[in-house]
Design a protein around this motif. Structure first.
Motif, PDB file in Angstrom:
ATOM      1  N   PRO A  62       0.811  -1.224   0.000  1.00 63.30           N
ATOM      2  CA  PRO A  62       0.000   0.000   0.000  1.00 63.30           C
ATOM      3  C   PRO A  62       0.843   1.272   0.000  1.00 63.30           C
ATOM      4  CG  PRO A  62      -0.915  -1.593   1.530  1.00 63.30           C
ATOM      5  CD  PRO A  62       0.417  -2.125   1.100  1.00 63.30           C
ATOM      6  N   ALA A  63       2.038   1.222   0.620  1.00 62.48           N
ATOM      7  CA  ALA A  63       2.912   2.400   0.616  1.00 62.48           C
ATOM      8  C   ALA A  63       3.378   2.717  -0.794  1.00 62.48           C
ATOM      9  CB  ALA A  63       4.112   2.175   1.535  1.00 62.48           C
ATOM     10  N   MET A  64       3.680   1.685  -1.582  1.00 62.53           N
ATOM     11  CA  MET A  64       4.070   1.901  -2.980  1.00 62.53           C
ATOM     12  C   MET A  64       2.910   2.521  -3.769  1.00 62.53           C
ATOM     13  SD  MET A  64       7.188   1.116  -3.911  1.00 62.53           S
ATOM     14  CE  MET A  64       8.637   0.098  -3.576  1.00 62.53           C
ATOM     15  N   LEU A  65       1.692   2.066  -3.498  1.00 61.61           N
ATOM     16  CA  LEU A  65       0.524   2.653  -4.151  1.00 61.61           C
ATOM     17  C   LEU A  65       0.347   4.108  -3.717  1.00 61.61           C
ATOM     18  CD1 LEU A  65      -2.082  -0.259  -3.843  1.00 61.61           C
ATOM     19  CD2 LEU A  65      -0.882   0.459  -5.908  1.00 61.61           C
ATOM     20  N   ALA A  66       0.541   4.370  -2.427  1.00 61.65           N
ATOM     21  CA  ALA A  66       0.391   5.728  -1.910  1.00 61.65           C
ATOM     22  C   ALA A  66       1.437   6.667  -2.494  1.00 61.65           C
ATOM     23  CB  ALA A  66       0.497   5.724  -0.385  1.00 61.65           C
ATOM     24  N   ALA A  67       2.575   6.103  -2.920  1.00 61.15           N
ATOM     25  CA  ALA A  67       3.628   6.915  -3.536  1.00 61.15           C
ATOM     26  C   ALA A  67       3.285   7.297  -4.968  1.00 61.15           C
ATOM     27  CB  ALA A  67       4.955   6.169  -3.494  1.00 61.15           C
ATOM     28  N   PRO A  79      -3.528  -6.597 -18.044  1.00 58.57           N
ATOM     29  CA  PRO A  79      -3.754  -5.146 -18.134  1.00 58.57           C
ATOM     30  C   PRO A  79      -3.934  -4.542 -16.745  1.00 58.57           C
ATOM     31  CG  PRO A  79      -5.136  -6.328 -19.708  1.00 58.57           C
ATOM     32  CD  PRO A  79      -4.514  -7.368 -18.809  1.00 58.57           C
ATOM     33  N   GLU A  80      -3.476  -3.309 -16.595  1.00 56.36           N
ATOM     34  CA  GLU A  80      -3.544  -2.634 -15.298  1.00 56.36           C
ATOM     35  C   GLU A  80      -4.952  -2.661 -14.707  1.00 56.36           C
ATOM     36  OE1 GLU A  80      -1.862  -0.155 -12.193  1.00 56.36           O
ATOM     37  OE2 GLU A  80      -0.866  -1.159 -13.859  1.00 56.36           O
ATOM     38  N   ARG A  81      -5.955  -2.423 -15.542  1.00 57.01           N
ATOM     39  CA  ARG A  81      -7.328  -2.339 -15.047  1.00 57.01           C
ATOM     40  C   ARG A  81      -7.823  -3.677 -14.506  1.00 57.01           C
ATOM     41  NH1 ARG A  81     -10.681  -4.476 -18.909  1.00 57.01           N
ATOM     42  NH2 ARG A  81      -9.759  -4.815 -20.972  1.00 57.01           N
ATOM     43  N   LEU A  82      -7.278  -4.790 -15.017  1.00 55.83           N
ATOM     44  CA  LEU A  82      -7.679  -6.096 -14.524  1.00 55.83           C
ATOM     45  C   LEU A  82      -6.944  -6.468 -13.240  1.00 55.83           C
ATOM     46  CD1 LEU A  82      -8.011  -8.215 -17.794  1.00 55.83           C
ATOM     47  CD2 LEU A  82      -9.804  -7.067 -16.471  1.00 55.83           C
ATOM     48  N   PHE A  83      -5.741  -5.910 -13.053  1.00 60.55           N
ATOM     49  CA  PHE A  83      -5.001  -6.209 -11.828  1.00 60.55           C
ATOM     50  C   PHE A  83      -5.566  -5.445 -10.632  1.00 60.55           C
ATOM     51  CE2 PHE A  83      -1.554  -5.199  -8.792  1.00 60.55           C
ATOM     52  CZ  PHE A  83      -1.319  -6.480  -8.326  1.00 60.55           C
ATOM     53  N   VAL A  84      -5.991  -4.195 -10.847  1.00 62.44           N
ATOM     54  CA  VAL A  84      -6.451  -3.404  -9.709  1.00 62.44           C
ATOM     55  C   VAL A  84      -7.759  -3.944  -9.132  1.00 62.44           C
ATOM     56  CG1 VAL A  84      -5.295  -1.318 -10.500  1.00 62.44           C
ATOM     57  CG2 VAL A  84      -7.669  -1.715 -11.156  1.00 62.44           C
ATOM     58  N   LEU A  85      -8.557  -4.620  -9.951  1.00 62.53           N
ATOM     59  CA  LEU A  85      -9.840  -5.134  -9.468  1.00 62.53           C
ATOM     60  C   LEU A  85      -9.680  -6.122  -8.310  1.00 62.53           C
ATOM     61  CD1 LEU A  85     -11.915  -5.547 -12.763  1.00 62.53           C
ATOM     62  CD2 LEU A  85     -12.222  -3.837 -10.951  1.00 62.53           C
ATOM     63  N   PRO A  86      -8.748  -7.105  -8.403  1.00 64.88           N
ATOM     64  CA  PRO A  86      -8.622  -8.034  -7.276  1.00 64.88           C
ATOM     65  C   PRO A  86      -7.711  -7.539  -6.154  1.00 64.88           C
ATOM     66  CG  PRO A  86      -7.216  -8.765  -9.052  1.00 64.88           C
ATOM     67  CD  PRO A  86      -7.974  -7.569  -9.572  1.00 64.88           C
ATOM     68  N   VAL A  87      -7.112  -6.343  -6.274  1.00 63.63           N
ATOM     69  CA  VAL A  87      -6.186  -5.870  -5.251  1.00 63.63           C
ATOM     70  C   VAL A  87      -6.810  -5.872  -3.851  1.00 63.63           C
ATOM     71  CG1 VAL A  87      -5.048  -3.767  -4.381  1.00 63.63           C
ATOM     72  CG2 VAL A  87      -4.536  -4.613  -6.670  1.00 63.63           C
ATOM     73  N   PRO A  88      -8.024  -5.299  -3.649  1.00 61.72           N
ATOM     74  CA  PRO A  88      -8.614  -5.360  -2.298  1.00 61.72           C
ATOM     75  C   PRO A  88      -8.816  -6.790  -1.802  1.00 61.72           C
ATOM     76  CG  PRO A  88      -9.766  -3.751  -3.656  1.00 61.72           C
ATOM     77  CD  PRO A  88      -8.876  -4.526  -4.572  1.00 61.72           C
ATOM     78  N   ALA A 107      -4.009  -3.042  10.259  1.00 56.44           N
ATOM     79  CA  ALA A 107      -3.562  -2.298   9.082  1.00 56.44           C
ATOM     80  C   ALA A 107      -4.046  -2.961   7.800  1.00 56.44           C
ATOM     81  CB  ALA A 107      -2.035  -2.196   9.079  1.00 56.44           C
ATOM     82  N   GLY A 108      -3.979  -4.292   7.737  1.00 56.75           N
ATOM     83  CA  GLY A 108      -4.439  -5.009   6.552  1.00 56.75           C
ATOM     84  C   GLY A 108      -5.926  -4.842   6.322  1.00 56.75           C
ATOM     85  N   ILE A 149      -9.935   0.630   2.366  1.00 53.99           N
ATOM     86  CA  ILE A 149      -9.531   1.805   1.582  1.00 53.99           C
ATOM     87  C   ILE A 149      -9.473   1.483   0.100  1.00 53.99           C
ATOM     88  CG2 ILE A 149      -7.591   3.346   1.081  1.00 53.99           C
ATOM     89  CD1 ILE A 149      -6.999   3.339   4.093  1.00 53.99           C
ATOM     90  N   TYR A 150      -8.841   0.353  -0.256  1.00 54.49           N
ATOM     91  CA  TYR A 150      -8.680   0.040  -1.676  1.00 54.49           C
ATOM     92  C   TYR A 150      -9.947  -0.556  -2.283  1.00 54.49           C
ATOM     93  CZ  TYR A 150      -3.935   1.492  -1.291  1.00 54.49           C
ATOM     94  OH  TYR A 150      -2.817   2.271  -1.091  1.00 54.49           O
ATOM     95  N   ALA A 151     -10.823  -1.137  -1.460  1.00 53.20           N
ATOM     96  CA  ALA A 151     -12.130  -1.543  -1.977  1.00 53.20           C
ATOM     97  C   ALA A 151     -12.930  -0.306  -2.355  1.00 53.20           C
ATOM     98  CB  ALA A 151     -12.878  -2.356  -0.918  1.00 53.20           C
ATOM     99  N   ALA A 152     -12.879   0.724  -1.529  1.00 52.01           N
ATOM    100  CA  ALA A 152     -13.574   1.974  -1.852  1.00 52.01           C
ATOM    101  C   ALA A 152     -12.962   2.637  -3.084  1.00 52.01           C
ATOM    102  CB  ALA A 152     -13.498   2.918  -0.649  1.00 52.01           C
ATOM    103  N   ARG A 153     -11.651   2.473  -3.254  1.00 53.91           N
ATOM    104  CA  ARG A 153     -10.946   3.120  -4.362  1.00 53.91           C
ATOM    105  C   ARG A 153     -11.199   2.409  -5.698  1.00 53.91           C
ATOM    106  NH1 ARG A 153      -4.417   4.333  -4.429  1.00 53.91           N
ATOM    107  NH2 ARG A 153      -4.247   5.064  -6.578  1.00 53.91           N
TER     108      ARG A 153
END
Length: 254
Positions: A32-37, A96-105, A240-241, A247-251
């Motif tokens: 998450p810190a890398m994402l926040a960066a 693709p980026e859009r497919l990876f972000v979906l399962p991130v949460p 924290a997890g 946070i990332y589900a909302a995002r």
């Protein structure tokens, strides 16, 4: 990369390295810190994997006396781990980026749940020490392979998954299982890291900042483990997890 971002990643690496030394679960803080960066999710995942990769190798070397001899079975496990890590990293970079972000949460939630259940899994592992190994080499290889593909793709909770798999496939004393787990996690991590580096998927300024913090945190954790109760660290990581999942589900989902 500005000074504020550098300090954020250094602090995240420091926290992650310390947490890994005390209880494990650094990825739940560092990714998450890398994402926040401001890094794209795939680049953030690849950069995070490189930044925390030395941890597995250090753990393996720390208990090298319990590493298994180079039998045909051990060599085959190493080969499966290396191949699995390579495939997982390749899938990540092809997605693709859009497919990876979906399962991130969901991935963060899954890793958090694994981390929360790790003591029970370890207790189950000890209970399996006298159990019979899986009779099918193909079944045990498939279970190990899937775990290693996941490790190359995301990696959070890989140690817990490998411990669970090895407790079935390689009934032995818990220390030997942990040593083998560290060896295989090192193979997965190194294979994925090489893929990420050669494919140019790593943002080096951010990676070096976090790597420096992780190394310092790892050494600090070695001293803190004598005075700081591990269950407090575990509770912090779980909270924290869970927070990062929300946070990332909302995002990404709403």
């Amino acid at each position: 990369m500005d000074t504020q971002t550098s300090l954020l990643l250094l602090a995240a690496g420091l926290a992650g390295g310390t947490i890994n030394a005390l209880a494990g679960g650094a990825t739940l803080i560092t990714f998450p810190a890398m994402l926040a960066a401001g890094l794209p999710a795939v680049i953030a995942n690849a950069s995070n994997a490189v930044a925390i990769s030395p941890g597995h190798l250090i753990a393996a070397l720390a208990d090298r006396g319990k590493l298994p001899p180079p039998t045909r079975r051990t060599i085959s496990y190493v080969a499966v781990a290396t191949l699995g890590g390579t495939i997982g990293a390749g899938v990540l970079l092809l997605l693709p980026e859009r497919l990876f972000v979906l399962p991130v949460p969901a991935l963060i939630a899954f890793a958090t749940l694994l981390f929360a259940l790790a003591p029970r899994i370890q207790g189950w592992t000890v209970g399996c020490e006298r159990a019979a190994a899986l009779s099918s080499t193909g079944a045990s290889g498939a279970a190990l392979g899937l775990a290693c593909v996941y490790g190359g793709f995301f990696g959070a909770g890989l140690g817990v998954i490998l411990t669970a798999v090895l407790s079935i496939t390689e009934p032995n004393d818990i220390r030997a299982i942990k040593a083998l787990k560290n060896l295989l996690a090192t193979c997965v991590s190194l294979a994925a890291t090489l893929i990420f580096v050669f494919q140019g998927a790593v943002r080096w300024p951010e990676t070096w900042a976090m790597l420096l913090g992780a190394v310092i945190g790892g050494y600090a954790g070695g001293f803190l483990i004598r005075i700081l109760p591990a269950h407090i660290v575990r509770q912090f990581v779980i909270v924290a997890g869970a927070l990062m999942t929300v946070i990332y589900a909302a995002r990404y989902w709403f």
